[in-house]
Design a protein around this motif. Structure first.
Motif, PDB file in Angstrom:
ATOM      1  N   PHE A  83     -13.036 -11.173 -21.262  1.00 51.35           N
ATOM      2  CA  PHE A  83     -13.957 -10.051 -21.114  1.00 51.35           C
ATOM      3  C   PHE A  83     -15.320 -10.544 -20.627  1.00 51.35           C
ATOM      4  O   PHE A  83     -16.343 -10.387 -21.283  1.00 51.35           O
ATOM      5  CB  PHE A  83     -14.054  -9.253 -22.409  1.00 51.35           C
ATOM      6  CG  PHE A  83     -12.872  -8.341 -22.604  1.00 51.35           C
ATOM      7  CD1 PHE A  83     -12.963  -6.986 -22.383  1.00 51.35           C
ATOM      8  CD2 PHE A  83     -11.634  -8.865 -22.958  1.00 51.35           C
ATOM      9  CE1 PHE A  83     -11.862  -6.153 -22.525  1.00 51.35           C
ATOM     10  CE2 PHE A  83     -10.514  -8.056 -23.093  1.00 51.35           C
ATOM     11  CZ  PHE A  83     -10.629  -6.688 -22.875  1.00 51.35           C
ATOM     12  N   LEU A  96      -8.726 -13.539 -27.306  1.00 51.58           N
ATOM     13  CA  LEU A  96      -9.639 -12.802 -26.422  1.00 51.58           C
ATOM     14  C   LEU A  96     -11.068 -13.334 -26.494  1.00 51.58           C
ATOM     15  O   LEU A  96     -11.966 -12.782 -25.864  1.00 51.58           O
ATOM     16  CB  LEU A  96      -9.652 -11.309 -26.769  1.00 51.58           C
ATOM     17  CG  LEU A  96      -8.421 -10.501 -26.388  1.00 51.58           C
ATOM     18  CD1 LEU A  96      -8.608  -9.037 -26.786  1.00 51.58           C
ATOM     19  CD2 LEU A  96      -8.120 -10.601 -24.896  1.00 51.58           C
ATOM     20  N   ALA A 110     -12.198  -8.658 -28.425  1.00 58.74           N
ATOM     21  CA  ALA A 110     -12.707  -9.095 -27.125  1.00 58.74           C
ATOM     22  C   ALA A 110     -14.077  -9.750 -27.242  1.00 58.74           C
ATOM     23  O   ALA A 110     -15.003  -9.179 -27.814  1.00 58.74           O
ATOM     24  CB  ALA A 110     -12.797  -7.898 -26.181  1.00 58.74           C
ATOM     25  N   ASP A 135      -8.596  -6.981 -18.269  1.00 56.68           N
ATOM     26  CA  ASP A 135      -9.818  -6.834 -19.072  1.00 56.68           C
ATOM     27  C   ASP A 135     -10.678  -5.691 -18.535  1.00 56.68           C
ATOM     28  O   ASP A 135     -11.252  -4.911 -19.306  1.00 56.68           O
ATOM     29  CB  ASP A 135     -10.617  -8.137 -19.057  1.00 56.68           C
ATOM     30  CG  ASP A 135      -9.892  -9.280 -19.746  1.00 56.68           C
ATOM     31  OD1 ASP A 135      -8.831  -9.029 -20.361  1.00 56.68           O
ATOM     32  OD2 ASP A 135     -10.381 -10.429 -19.660  1.00 56.68           O
TER      33      ASP A 135
END
Length: 459
Positions: free
Chosen positions: A388, A384, A378, A446
């Motif tokens: 986030f 990712l 993240a 998220d």
């Protein structure tokens, strides 16, 4: 990833970049290495070459130098005992989030054992989290150091380019193979050229895919492809085998070999001239998961079928299911129609994803470790890297998970580290929402993952 024209939101496979790095990342990597790769030093993906730029780790981390022994010395706190009440509170908050709609399925579990909290029953449309199952199965079938080969043979005056299902083959590799082939031909300077992609059988396009996927988000699935089956313009090819043979013809000409006529489909025969060994399966799996590459996932799935003697779409998905069963994973409720997750007919129960991730994280299964090291992180790298944000920003560096995206479908499956340093397997699967709600759903997923990462869910 489902084709969007024009895209209304970021695709699942964005141009990769490194997000903001947080100081907790070394601890995250340390915990995952200790859990998943006792027999491996943690290395990041260096598979991408040629047509795809590499994504090296930030220099201060020195990830490739980390060993399990060094990691053990860096840990300051041992993972704690899960706090059932805290986990239930996290799950209640996720379920109450209206952005996730009414068809949410979720599970949170330790690295070993049954899920501690769940929501929803049955299976859900998984999208690209399907690639986790494919990756585990192919690693179990072949081992992480396996390299698939592309070869050339000579029968009479015909050179045959033989595809071995090497998903890592690049234009540079093909040029090198052409140079080696020209050298082995010696004084022979004129040949006919054939290509053999018969390692994979059955239809090259899944009947379970929606029309328009081929050439949009995936190429036909064959055992001979260069640069992931993409064209020079960046699109996907209808016939990657023919394109590879045409490119090889040009490469031979560059090295002094004249090819009469256009390459035709043929069969491997005669004596072997040259061979190119591809990247390791470990590297390919890591890249496939990091970038959510549909083409590579389908090639990997076919290899599972090859290992079982049935390299078709149906044979491959049956072989993946059988391999998971052999690993002791309960496959009840699993429906697989492809290896990438493009098919909307796929169904996966969250508990099955939990068990699969637990298997990959087990120190008793070091051959499966690339699944863990390949999961996107993240806010740092992979699918990712651009997520986030806002309320989920505290989860950066503490979550390593596979994404899944189709229109009306969004999933996350992976590992979140709580404030005590305890890793939890978290699976979140939402579907049946409207296309316009996609970004809100992603943010909500998220946020839910971050809630585990910022929770003292262990004691």
């Amino acid at each position: 990833m489902e084709p969007q024209s024009p895209p209304k939101w970021p695709s699942e496979e964005p141009e990769e970049g490194r997000g903001k790095l947080v100081v907790v990342l070394p601890l995250v990597l340390a915990l995952l290495v200790g859990a998943a790769a006792s027999a491996y030093a943690l290395g990041w993906v260096h598979y991408a070459r040629g047509n795809v730029a590499p994504t090296p780790p930030p220099a201060p981390l020195q990830i490739q130098a980390v060993s399990p022994a060094a990691v053990e010395g860096e840990q300051t706190r041992a993972p704690g005992k899960p706090d059932q009440a805290a986990l239930e509170q996290v799950m209640r908050a996720a379920v109450r989030d209206k952005r996730l709609g009414k068809h949410l399925k979720a599970a949170i579990a330790p690295l070993e054992g049954a899920p501690l909290v769940t929501h929803g029953t049955g299976s859900a449309t998984p999208a690209s989290v399907t690639k986790v199952l494919t990756s585990v199965a192919v690693l179990e079938a072949y081992g992480p150091e396996r390299r698939f080969e592309t070869t050339t043979t000579l029968q009479g005056s015909t050179v045959t380019l033989v595809g071995g299902g090497d998903a890592s083959l690049t234009a540079r590799d093909l040029d090198s193979l052409a140079a080696d082939t020209a050298r082995e031909l010696g004084t022979t300077k004129t040949v006919a050229l054939a290509y053999d992609d018969s390692l994979f059988t059955g239809p090259a396009e899944s009947p379970a895919w929606r029309p328009g996927y081929v050439e949009s988000v995936v190429s036909e699935v064959t055992a001979l492809l260069v640069d992931h089956g993409r064209s020079q313009s960046g699109g996907h090819l209808r016939n990657p085998s023919q394109a590879a043979a045409d490119q090889f013809r040009r490469a031979l000409a560059k090295h002094g070999i004249k090819v009469t006529g256009r390459p035709a489909k043929g069969k491997k025969s005669g004596t072997q001239l040259a061979v190119h060994r591809g990247d390791t399966l470990r590297e390919i799996v890591e890249y496939t998961l990091q970038r959510s590459d549909n083409q590579l996932a389908e090639v990997l799935a076919r290899h599972v079928g090859v290992s079982a003697g049935a390299p078709t779409f149906d044979g491959s998905t049956k072989a993946i299911t059988a391999t998971l069963k052999d690993l002791g994973i309960d496959t009840s409720g699993l429906v697989l129609r492809d290896g990438s997750g493009l098919s909307r007919q796929n169904r996966i129960p969250p508990r099955l994803l939990v068990s699969t991730i637990q298997a990959a994280a087990s120190p008793n299964r070091p051959e499966l470790a690339p699944v863990m090291t390949g999961l996107p992180v993240a806010g740092w790298v992979g699918s990712l890297s651009l997520r986030f944000n806002f309320d989920a920003e505290p989860g950066r560096g503490l979550v390593r998970a596979k994404t899944g995206t189709l229109t009306g479908v969004s999933s996350l499956a992976g590992i979140a580290i709580d404030t005590h340093g305890t890793p939890f397997v978290v699976v979140l699967m939402a579907d049946r929402f409207k296309k316009k709600e996609t970004l809100d759903v992603r943010d909500a997923l998220d946020d839910a993952m971050t809630a585990v990462a910022t929770c003292r869910c262990s004691a």
